[in-house]
Design an enzyme around this catalytic site. Structure first.
Site: not given
Length: 216
Positions: A44, A81, A109, A195, A192
């Protein structure tokens, strides 16, 4: 771009304009195809999660390339993801002729999910091997990553070391930390906290360019 003035220039004029338009389109396509390709393969962070099209750092890199008149075309193959395991399975589908540089940006991730470190390392190794086998002339850039110490200091430290150790072992280029001067700074990250914002992406692009730029 040639405009088609339908009903105003007659059939002969219309046909001529259409032919000129087709030639122009074919010329542009040929010019684009002749450019060397830079593949950004990541998660991402590469895809530009939460941002508008054109705001992710690979596109900012393309703008910089264009401003310098360099004959390279950026391919953004970021997928939100993505883990190193899924990336390993997807990479072969996006490797194509004409790619001269591959930037591998994966692992974040894995770290956030506590994936066993030997699996992350093995998957990254497999992707490097795949590029070297399929595109032996291509340069490889590995994007280094760091994670919060949620999984413990030992895991965090070993995770961070995977990237420079692999880069040294395989003699590929390394971006020491993709999110340098961005990670942990609220104003440069979305709500979040993970990002980058538009401004954060600009700094990420600078981090990438420090390694990529000299190769161009």
């Amino acid at each position: 771009m040639t405009l088609l003035l339908l009903g105003c220039g007659g059939k002969t004029s219309e046909k001529k304009n259409q032919e000129e338009s087709n030639v122009e389109t074919e010329t542009k396509a040929s010019s684009s195809d002749s450019k060397k390709k830079i593949l950004f393969f990541g998660d991402s962070l590469t895809a530009g999660y939460g941002l508008e099209m054109g705001e992710a750092f690979p596109i900012l890199i393309q703008h910089r390339i264009d401003s310098l008149g360099l004959e390279y075309r950026v391919i953004n193959a970021g997928l939100s993801g993505e883990t190193t395991a899924s990336g390993k399975n997807r990479l072969d589908w996006v490797l194509e002729d004409g790619i001269s540089i591959v930037i591998i940006e994966l692992g974040a991730n894995d770290g956030l999910r506590g994936v066993p470190l030997n699996e992350t390392e093995s998957n990254l190794q497999a992707m490097v091997d795949m590029v070297q086998e399929k595109l032996p002339e291509a340069e490889i850039i590995l994007a280094g990553m760091k994670i919060p110490p949620n999984m413990g200091l030992e895991y965090t430290s070993r995770f961070e070391n995977i990237f420079p150790e692999l880069a040294e072992k395989e003699n590929v280029y390394l971006i020491p930390f993709l999110l340098e001067n961005v990670a942990g700074i609220p104003d440069l990250n979305q709500s979040d906290g993970i990002h980058p914002t538009v401004e954060g992406q600009k700094i990420v692009a600078d981090n990438v360019w420090e390694v990529l730029g000299p190769l161009l």
